[in-house]
Structures are given as structure tokens and as C-alpha cells.
Write a protein that holds these residues in place. Structure first.
Motif, mmCIF file in Angstrom:
data_model
loop_
_atom_site.group_PDB
_atom_site.id
_atom_site.type_symbol
_atom_site.label_atom_id
_atom_site.label_comp_id
_atom_site.label_asym_id
_atom_site.label_seq_id
_atom_site.Cartn_x
_atom_site.Cartn_y
_atom_site.Cartn_z
ATOM 1 N N ALA A 35 0.829 -1.203 0.000
ATOM 2 C CA ALA A 35 0.000 0.000 0.000
ATOM 3 C C ALA A 35 0.866 1.258 0.000
ATOM 4 O O ALA A 35 0.560 2.252 -0.662
ATOM 5 C CB ALA A 35 -0.937 -0.001 1.207
ATOM 6 N N ALA A 36 1.976 1.212 0.742
ATOM 7 C CA ALA A 36 2.885 2.356 0.773
ATOM 8 C C ALA A 36 3.448 2.643 -0.604
ATOM 9 O O ALA A 36 3.459 3.787 -1.069
ATOM 10 C CB ALA A 36 4.022 2.079 1.765
ATOM 11 N N VAL A 37 3.922 1.600 -1.271
ATOM 12 C CA VAL A 37 4.527 1.780 -2.592
ATOM 13 C C VAL A 37 3.488 2.237 -3.605
ATOM 14 O O VAL A 37 3.756 3.120 -4.426
ATOM 15 C CB VAL A 37 5.203 0.478 -3.062
ATOM 16 N N VAL A 38 2.288 1.660 -3.551
ATOM 17 C CA VAL A 38 1.241 2.054 -4.495
ATOM 18 C C VAL A 38 0.933 3.541 -4.366
ATOM 19 O O VAL A 38 0.838 4.265 -5.363
ATOM 20 C CB VAL A 38 -0.038 1.226 -4.271
ATOM 21 N N THR A 39 0.769 4.010 -3.136
ATOM 22 C CA THR A 39 0.429 5.417 -2.924
ATOM 23 C C THR A 39 1.535 6.328 -3.430
ATOM 24 O O THR A 39 1.275 7.344 -4.073
ATOM 25 C CB THR A 39 0.165 5.681 -1.438
ATOM 26 N N ALA A 40 2.787 5.948 -3.167
ATOM 27 C CA ALA A 40 3.908 6.757 -3.624
ATOM 28 C C ALA A 40 4.058 6.688 -5.138
ATOM 29 O O ALA A 40 4.247 7.712 -5.807
ATOM 30 C CB ALA A 40 5.197 6.295 -2.950
ATOM 31 N N ALA A 41 3.973 5.485 -5.705
ATOM 32 C CA ALA A 41 4.166 5.313 -7.145
ATOM 33 C C ALA A 41 3.047 5.950 -7.944
ATOM 34 O O ALA A 41 3.248 6.360 -9.092
ATOM 35 C CB ALA A 41 4.260 3.828 -7.488
ATOM 36 N N ALA A 42 1.860 6.070 -7.345
ATOM 37 C CA ALA A 42 0.742 6.715 -8.022
ATOM 38 C C ALA A 42 0.884 8.232 -8.024
ATOM 39 O O ALA A 42 0.051 8.937 -8.575
ATOM 40 C CB ALA A 42 -0.576 6.314 -7.355
ATOM 41 N N GLY A 43 1.961 8.726 -7.391
ATOM 42 C CA GLY A 43 2.190 10.170 -7.364
ATOM 43 C C GLY A 43 1.475 10.864 -6.241
ATOM 44 O O GLY A 43 1.392 12.091 -6.204
ATOM 45 N N ARG A 44 0.950 10.083 -5.279
ATOM 46 C CA ARG A 44 0.228 10.669 -4.160
ATOM 47 C C ARG A 44 0.747 10.050 -2.873
ATOM 48 O O ARG A 44 -0.021 9.622 -2.026
ATOM 49 C CB ARG A 44 -1.269 10.426 -4.316
ATOM 50 N N GLY A 45 2.065 9.963 -2.762
ATOM 51 C CA GLY A 45 2.664 9.202 -1.681
ATOM 52 C C GLY A 45 2.783 9.897 -0.367
ATOM 53 O O GLY A 45 3.700 9.645 0.387
ATOM 54 N N GLY A 46 1.908 10.804 -0.035
ATOM 55 C CA GLY A 46 1.978 11.395 1.286
ATOM 56 C C GLY A 46 1.643 12.857 1.343
ATOM 57 O O GLY A 46 0.926 13.275 2.233
ATOM 58 N N PRO A 47 2.087 13.691 0.389
ATOM 59 C CA PRO A 47 1.812 15.109 0.559
ATOM 60 C C PRO A 47 0.351 15.453 0.375
ATOM 61 O O PRO A 47 -0.229 16.170 1.172
ATOM 62 C CB PRO A 47 2.674 15.779 -0.513
ATOM 63 N N VAL A 48 -0.269 14.978 -0.679
ATOM 64 C CA VAL A 48 -1.686 15.236 -0.912
ATOM 65 C C VAL A 48 -2.294 14.043 -1.607
ATOM 66 O O VAL A 48 -1.616 13.287 -2.290
ATOM 67 C CB VAL A 48 -1.931 16.485 -1.806
ATOM 68 N N ILE A 49 -3.558 13.876 -1.417
ATOM 69 C CA ILE A 49 -4.291 12.926 -2.236
ATOM 70 C C ILE A 49 -5.594 13.589 -2.631
ATOM 71 O O ILE A 49 -6.320 14.110 -1.787
ATOM 72 C CB ILE A 49 -4.560 11.583 -1.533
ATOM 73 N N ASP A 50 -5.855 13.664 -3.907
ATOM 74 C CA ASP A 50 -7.103 14.211 -4.402
ATOM 75 C C ASP A 50 -8.043 13.062 -4.719
ATOM 76 O O ASP A 50 -7.620 12.022 -5.224
ATOM 77 C CB ASP A 50 -6.878 15.019 -5.689
ATOM 78 N N VAL A 51 -9.311 13.253 -4.435
ATOM 79 C CA VAL A 51 -10.279 12.263 -4.859
ATOM 80 C C VAL A 51 -10.214 12.232 -6.382
ATOM 81 O O VAL A 51 -10.457 13.239 -7.043
ATOM 82 C CB VAL A 51 -11.697 12.648 -4.408
ATOM 83 N N PRO A 52 -9.821 11.112 -6.966
ATOM 84 C CA PRO A 52 -9.615 11.072 -8.415
ATOM 85 C C PRO A 52 -10.856 11.506 -9.184
ATOM 86 O O PRO A 52 -11.964 11.065 -8.910
ATOM 87 C CB PRO A 52 -9.279 9.599 -8.686
ATOM 88 N N LYS A 53 -10.641 12.402 -10.142
ATOM 89 C CA LYS A 53 -11.746 12.886 -10.956
ATOM 90 C C LYS A 53 -11.915 12.043 -12.211
ATOM 91 O O LYS A 53 -12.941 12.103 -12.872
ATOM 92 C CB LYS A 53 -11.510 14.348 -11.343
#
Length: 419
Positions: free
Chosen positions: A221-239
Motif C-alpha cells: 500500500a505504501a509503494v502504491v500510494t507513492a508510485a501513483a504520485g500521491r505518496g503522502g503530501p496530498v491525495i485528491d479524490v480522483p476525478k
């Protein structure tokens, strides 16, 4: 000296992972810490020795998106935990003197504090010092360890990368001495991409003594979030339109693309969640029955949403909404924050999550907030400042629940992997 440990909590028991250089020692009981007085500015009533900075930082980041400003006393407490060199330990009771060489500075606490203080605002000096320290302890392979000088691990690398990205430093500007970026370092933790392997797409926390990698849902889960470009600083609800979870693409040689890595990890997470009826289970330990793992399930929800898999993420978020109330009440502020992250990532309302107002429950665990605003006002302010109306500061997947009196420290090995 314990070179690295991660923390996962339940109401009265937390599982801590302890690794040597690359070894996984046998389980042993942690020495009971001396009683610690709970500072008036701290969220939560549990002993803060192992998670004080974590739970405070998680509380701030969750409140930020809800339009709640923590009290000045609470902010001052977190800033006061910082060492002169910029690092944060998990907790230090004595702040009248600077941290000495015995103070266990750690990258996870520092990264979460960077995100929290960035969300609160007005703490540029503290953030800058923390960022400088984090950069100074990056390993040559481009990754980060929990404690400086130890080997890199997937969770710490993902969390620190997200914090530094949020502070304005992009992945290409964070190369280690070996020339690898943090995302390239993360790809080295891939366990398998064999289409016939049930562990395909998964990532490991860290190699064992022999160099073998074993699947870990929280590391994935950590790698997925980071590799998706949302690894901690912000996460936007995908549009964008919801993407179905696809089988892990390629082999290791074809996984150099972070997007492919995220897709593979998402596939593994979705399959693992489905196998357990929408949630993850705690690692099996001698004498301890495996139970639903609420914290890591929330991490997986955020990861799937970050990679655009809303349908799969929402299924597990719905499970959390129906089943997490008792766990959150026992675990405290970090649990409320983590559930709020999962709610937002899937477009759910953290003020009505299975009938629970996570924001108010979180607020009640600490000093009364300084200012409370409607979430719509907070989002409008974010738009006015050039941010996204759906911006949500998160701590990626280094979730640490408030801990009870008992702490179990266990080795991470083949039999004790989080699934």
C-alpha cells in the motif's frame, strides 16, 4: 539499540516490527517504559513514548481538510518535540534541553511532522529544518530507513518521499549517491510479477537476512500510494473515470515504470482484500489470534483510491464504516484520522462515516480546536490559494494507532507477514 521499528495498533495491543540490518530476529517482549505524564497539548491519553509525534501529526492533517485549526497549545507541543538538527523522535518528555546522541530520531516521525506542520501553516522554519535533516539521512540507494544508518525500507521511503514532495522537492531532485530516485529504490522491493504467483504485484517491507523478499500488504500500500504520485503530501479524490483493478503487468524488468508498479500493487491489494471479505488481517503470531486489521485496511483503501480504483477502495471503506467504531474508540486519535483519510479518499463524508462523526471524535481526544470552519470554507480557501478543492494531507501509509499499555515487538519473517 533497536535500529528500526514500525508500529501498528489495536485498542490494547500494538505490533511493532523490529529488524536488524536485514535480519528478522525472533519475537521478544519489549521492556515496559516508565509511566509518562500526558502533556496537556497532546492528543490522546495513552502513553506517548512510542507514538506521540505520530498521533499528533495525524490529528493535525485530518483536521486540516475538515477546516479545523488545532489549538496553539497543541501546535506548540509538536514544534517543541523537534531536535535542534531538525529531526523528530517519536516522543521526548524533556524539551528544555536539546536532543542528545541517545535520542532516537526517526524518519517516520519527522516526515509526518513535516506534513502536519505544512498543513497547519506558519511553521516554515520548523519544516525547513526537518526537510534538511531528512535529506541528510537518505541512503545511497535513494531510499530511507526508519533510523538513520539502517538499510532502506519500503514504508519509510514511501512516507519520506511523500513528505518531501509536499515540501516542493520532486522525486528527480532526490537521487541518492548511487543515482537512483526514491521511486526507483522502491521498485527494488517488488516480490513477484509472475502471473501464476499469488503474490504477484506485491512488495516487501525489507529483505530478510538472506535477501529474500516476502509480501507485505502495508508495504505494498505504501509503494502504491507513492508510485501513483500521491505518496503522502496530498491525495485528491480522483476525478478520472474509475479504473478497474488489473493484473500485475510485466516482470521486474518491466516494472521500472512507477505507474506499472502501482497497478501491480493495486492488483495484489484488491485480491487480498477480497479474500478476507473486504479487509486485511493482522499477522499470525504465536498465541495471538489473527483479527481484522483496521489500520492497514484503511491504508489499502487510500492506496487503491490514489491509483484510481474507486470501486475496489469503496468496497473496503464501506466495510470500515460498518465495523471500525469500537476499534477507533479504543485506539484513539490516530485511528480517527486514518479512517477520515479513507473516507475522504473514497468520496465519503468523514462527519458521517457509518453514522460516526470522525472529525468531532478526533477533536474530543485533544485540546479544543482554535478555530472551526465548515469544510466548504476550507476547500474554497484552498482553491483561492491555487490548491485543489479536494486536497487532503495524508501521511501515506505509515499509520500508527494510539497504543495501549502492552507492546509486542516481533520479527518480520515469512510466517509473520501482514496479509
Amino acid at each position: 539499540m533497536i535500529p528500526l521499528h514500525l508500529r501498528r495498533g489495536t485498542a490494547a495491543l500494538a505490533v511493532s516490527v523490529v529488524l536488524g540490518a536485514v535480519a528478522a530476529p525472533a519475537a521478544f517482549a519489549a521492556p515496559a517504559p516508565s509511566p509518562v505524564a500526558i502533556p496537556s497539548g497532546l492528543y490522546g491519553k495513552g502513553d506517548p513514548t512510542y507514538d506521540g509525534v505520530f498521533r499528533q501529526s495525524l490529528a493535525f492533517t485530518a483536521q486540516h481538510n475538515a477546516g479545523v485549526r488545532p489549538s496553539a497549545k497543541a501546535v506548540d507541543w509538536l514544534v517543541g518535540q523537534q531536535c535542534e538538527d531538525g529531526a523528530f523522535p517519536a516522543f521526548r518528555a524533556e524539551v528544555t534541553q536539546d536532543c542528545d546522541a541517545k535520542a532516537m530520531r526517526d524518519t517516520n516521525a519527522t516526515a509526518t511532522a513535516v506534513q502536519a506542520l505544512g498543513a497547519v501553516g506558519g511553521q516554515d522554519a520548523a519544516v525547513k529544518k526537518a526537510v534538511t535533516w531528512l535529506k541528510s539521512v537518505q541512503n545511497a540507494d535513494g531510499g530511507w530507513p526508519y533510523v538513520a544508518g539502517s538499510p532502506s525500507d519500503a514504508n519509510s521511503t514511501s512516507l519520506v518521499t511523500g513528505a518531501l514532495n509536499g515540501a516542493g522537492l520532486k522525486d528527480d531532485a532526490l537521487k541518492g549517491k548511487d543515482g537512483k530516485t526514491p521511486l526507483q529504490a522502491l521498485l527494488g522491493f517488488q516480490v513477484s510479477c509472475d502471473g501464476k504467483d499469488e503474490n504477484r504485484g506485491s512488495f516487501a517491507f525489507q529483505p530478510d537476512k538472506s535477501g529474500k523478499l516476502y509480501p507485505s500488504a502495508d508495504a505494498t500500500a505504501a509503494v502504491v500510494t507513492a508510485a501513483a504520485g500521491r505518496g503522502g503530501p496530498v491525495i485528491d479524490v480522483p476525478k478520472e473515470k474509475d479504473k478497474p483493478v488489473q493484473a500485475a503487468p510485466g516482470c521486474k524488468e518491466g516494472m521500472g515504470d512507477p505507474k506499472a508498479a502501482a497497478a501491480g500493487g493495486s492488483d495484489y491489494l484488491a485480491r487480498t482484500l477480497d479474500k478476507n471479505g473486504g479487509h486485511l488481517m493482522t499477522a499470525p503470531l504465536p498465541g495471538v489470534e489473527a483479527k481484522p486489521d483496521f489500520g492497514n485496511t484503511a491504508d489499502a483503501v487510500v492506496a487503491l483510491a490514489a491509483d484510481g480504483h474507486q470501486e475496489a477502495a469503496r468496497k473496503s471503506a464501506d466495510w470500515l464504516a460498518k465495523n471500525s467504531a469500537a476499534w477507533a474508540k479504543g485506539a484513539g486519535p490516530a485511528a480517527y484520522a486514518q479512517l477520515a483519510f479513507a473516507a475522504h479518499a473514497t468520496g465519503m463524508d468523514p462527519r458521517d462515516f457509518g453514522g460516526a462523526d470522525l472529525v468531532e471524535q478526533l477533536n474530543a481526544t485533544g485540546p479544543a480546536p482554535e478555530v472551526k470552519k465548515d469544510a466548504d470554507d476550507a476547500e474554497k480557501k484552498s482553491d483561492d490559494e491555487g490548491g485543489s478543492s479536494a486536497t487532503w494531507w495524508i501521511v501515506g501509509v505509515a499509520f500508527v494507532a494510539s497504543m495501549g499499555a502492552g507492546i509486542l515487538i516481533s520479527g518480520r519473517n515469512k510466517k509473520n507477514q501482514q496479509l
